[in-house]
Design an enzyme around this catalytic site. Structure first.
Site, short mmCIF file in Angstrom:
data_model
loop_
_atom_site.label_atom_id
_atom_site.label_comp_id
_atom_site.label_asym_id
_atom_site.label_seq_id
_atom_site.Cartn_x
_atom_site.Cartn_y
_atom_site.Cartn_z
CG HIS A 158 -7.12 -1.05 3.49
ND1 HIS A 158 -6.28 -2.13 3.46
CD2 HIS A 158 -6.76 -0.36 4.62
CE1 HIS A 158 -5.46 -2.09 4.50
NE2 HIS A 158 -5.73 -1.03 5.20
CD GLN A 199 -10.66 -0.97 -0.56
OE1 GLN A 199 -10.93 -0.85 0.64
NE2 GLN A 199 -9.63 -1.65 -0.98
CD1 TRP A 237 -3.13 -1.12 0.68
CD2 TRP A 237 -1.73 -2.39 1.88
NE1 TRP A 237 -3.74 -2.33 0.89
CE2 TRP A 237 -2.90 -3.13 1.62
CE3 TRP A 237 -0.70 -3.00 2.61
CZ2 TRP A 237 -3.08 -4.43 2.07
CZ3 TRP A 237 -0.89 -4.29 3.06
CH2 TRP A 237 -2.06 -5.00 2.79
CB ALA A 278 -12.76 -9.84 5.82
NE ARG A 293 -4.73 1.09 -1.93
CZ ARG A 293 -5.21 -0.10 -2.27
NH1 ARG A 293 -4.77 -0.68 -3.39
NH2 ARG A 293 -6.09 -0.71 -1.52
CB VAL A 338 -7.73 -12.89 5.23
CG1 VAL A 338 -8.89 -11.96 5.48
CG2 VAL A 338 -6.97 -12.50 3.97
C1 2U9 Z 1 -10.52 -6.71 8.89
C2 2U9 Z 1 -10.23 -8.01 8.59
C3 2U9 Z 1 -10.11 -8.41 7.28
C4 2U9 Z 1 -10.62 -7.18 3.95
C5 2U9 Z 1 -10.11 -7.79 2.69
C6 2U9 Z 1 -9.33 -7.99 0.64
C7 2U9 Z 1 -9.26 -9.27 1.04
C8 2U9 Z 1 -8.92 -7.52 -0.70
C9 2U9 Z 1 -8.59 -5.68 -2.16
C10 2U9 Z 1 -9.32 -6.07 -3.37
C11 2U9 Z 1 -9.05 -5.08 -4.44
C12 2U9 Z 1 -8.76 -4.22 -2.04
O1 2U9 Z 1 -9.92 -2.81 -3.82
S1 2U9 Z 1 -8.82 -3.61 -3.65
O2 2U9 Z 1 -7.55 -3.07 -3.90
N1 2U9 Z 1 -9.03 -6.25 -0.92
O3 2U9 Z 1 -8.48 -8.27 -1.50
N2 2U9 Z 1 -9.82 -7.14 1.58
S2 2U9 Z 1 -9.83 -9.40 2.58
O4 2U9 Z 1 -10.19 -7.96 4.99
C13 2U9 Z 1 -10.30 -7.51 6.28
C14 2U9 Z 1 -10.62 -6.22 6.57
C15 2U9 Z 1 -10.73 -5.82 7.88
C16 2U9 Z 1 -10.63 -6.28 10.32
#
Ligand code: 2U9
Length: 345
Positions: free
Chosen positions: A175, A215, A155, A312, A201, A258
């Site tokens: 995020h 997002q 990030w 998540a 970002r 995760v």
């Molecule tokens: C908590 C615990 C887990 C959120 C998650 C992703 C996987 C993910 C990206 C996809 C494309 C962001 O828009 S993007 O760049 N995100 O792949 N996000 S799991 O997991 C969490 C969040 C908060 C407390």
């Protein structure tokens, strides 16, 4: 004397034709029939004439006076009439409908955002929003991304030079995950939330990257939540947004928050899985990332990870909108060019 009468008459009548409007008409009356008008002065001068001349001249002058008076009345009538006509012609019909205004519409990413949120709300998720300016603690540390850890390289961050009560640094959230941490800190399970919002970002822009993106992340924490719940929920989501005919597949991926982490892909709707430019010749298109919430995160917000589990997920709304509408360059969504935007009804 008669000659002078005819001069008076012809000048008066010539001027009367040119008169328009009440003020000019009154000025004409004063000039030609008033106390100091040539005709009145002439009538007054008759007294000095011998009797026989006075009779005939007086009669002629009085006849002229009557003609001018009737000409005046006739012109007055005529002007009043033409004013009524002009007013009638000029009248505005206030009962007519106004000219149509061009109808506005929602921005395509807003439409997509609403579709995505509607889908999760119908499955029992609650929508919550959080701050765009965040502490390092919520954006990174609470998510198992410690300072100086190489995972931070995922990030590129916009930092804010600000400190409060010894806490620093601040940043523009990369995020919406910090809000899920805040929700867990304040609520006991069961939790089902989706968190939409702008994220930032420190990136150069290109057709698939912008320094700002919207997002939607989701979090479900409860007793007995398993990977099957994650797969069922997100497969249903993919079918609702991209159509029930899409094939879906999960594949391993890594995110520090995760374990296990994965990405959800749908078969490419352009080439039907054959392989094309949009799917980078793979036949599959990635639509979101997901995973089971890392037990250390559950523990750090005070949940018992032996009792509670959760899943998540996260996705970029512009990416979903691009795929839905076949838009090849994400930057088009931010340029505010109406010719582009009005294509999305
Ligand atoms: C908590 C615990 C887990 C959120 C998650 C992703 C996987 C993910 C990206 C996809 C494309 C962001 O828009 S993007 O760049 N995100 O792949 N996000 S799991 O997991 C969490 C969040 C908060 C407390």
């Amino acid at each position: 004397m008669n000659e002078s009468l005819s001069e008076i008459e012809s000048r008066a009548l010539r001027e009367l034709v040119a008169v328009s409007g009440d003020e000019a008409l009154e000025a004409w009356r004063v000039a030609h029939l008033g106390r100091r008008s040539p005709l009145t002065l002439l009538l007054r001068g008759l007294a000095a004439l011998p009797l026989d001349e006075r009779k005939s001249a007086g009669a002629a002058a009085n006849q002229l006076k009557q003609r001018l008076e009737s000409a005046f009345e006739a012109r007055k009538e005529e002007l009043a009439h033409s004013l009524t006509e002009a007013l009638a012609a000029d009248r505005i019909d206030v009962t007519l409908p106004g000219p149509p205004l061009p109808a506005g519409r929602l921005h395509p990413t807003t439409q997509t955002l609403r579709d995505v949120l509607d889908c999760f709300v119908s499955m029992g998720f609650q929508v919550v929003e959080g701050p765009e300016v965040e502490w390092d603690r919520y954006n990174f540390e609470a998510l198992r991304i410690p300072r100086d850890h190489p995972a931070r390289d995922m990030w590129d961050t916009l930092w804010i030079d600000y400190e409060r009560d010894g806490e620093r640094p601040m940043l523009l959230r990369t995020h919406t995950s910090p809000m899920q941490v805040r929700v867990m800190e304040q609520t006991e399970p069961p939790i089902r939330v989706v968190v939409p919002g702008r994220c930032y970002r420190y990136e150069a822009t290109d057709p698939t990257h912008e320094w700002m993106m919207v997002q939607v992340e989701g979090l479900a924490v409860d007793e007995g939540i398993s990977l099957s719940d994650l797969k069922g929920t997100l497969t249903d989501f993919a079918h609702r947004i991209f159509g029930p005919e899409r094939r879906t597949a999960f594949r391993c991926d890594y995110f520090p928050f995760v374990e296990p982490g994965m990405e959800l892909r749908i078969d490419c709707f352009l080439c039907g899985g054959e392989g094309c430019r949009t799917c980078s010749r793979s036949g599959w298109i990635e639509i979101l990332g997901a995973g089971m919430v890392h037990p250390e995160i559950l523990e750090s917000v005070g949940y018992d990870p032996e009792r509670y589990t959760g899943f998540a997920f996260g996705m970029g709304i512009e990416r979903i909108a691009m795929l839905k509408h076949g838009v090849g360059d994400l930057r088009l969504f931010f340029e505010n060019d109406v010719r582009f935007l009005e294509q999305f009804g």
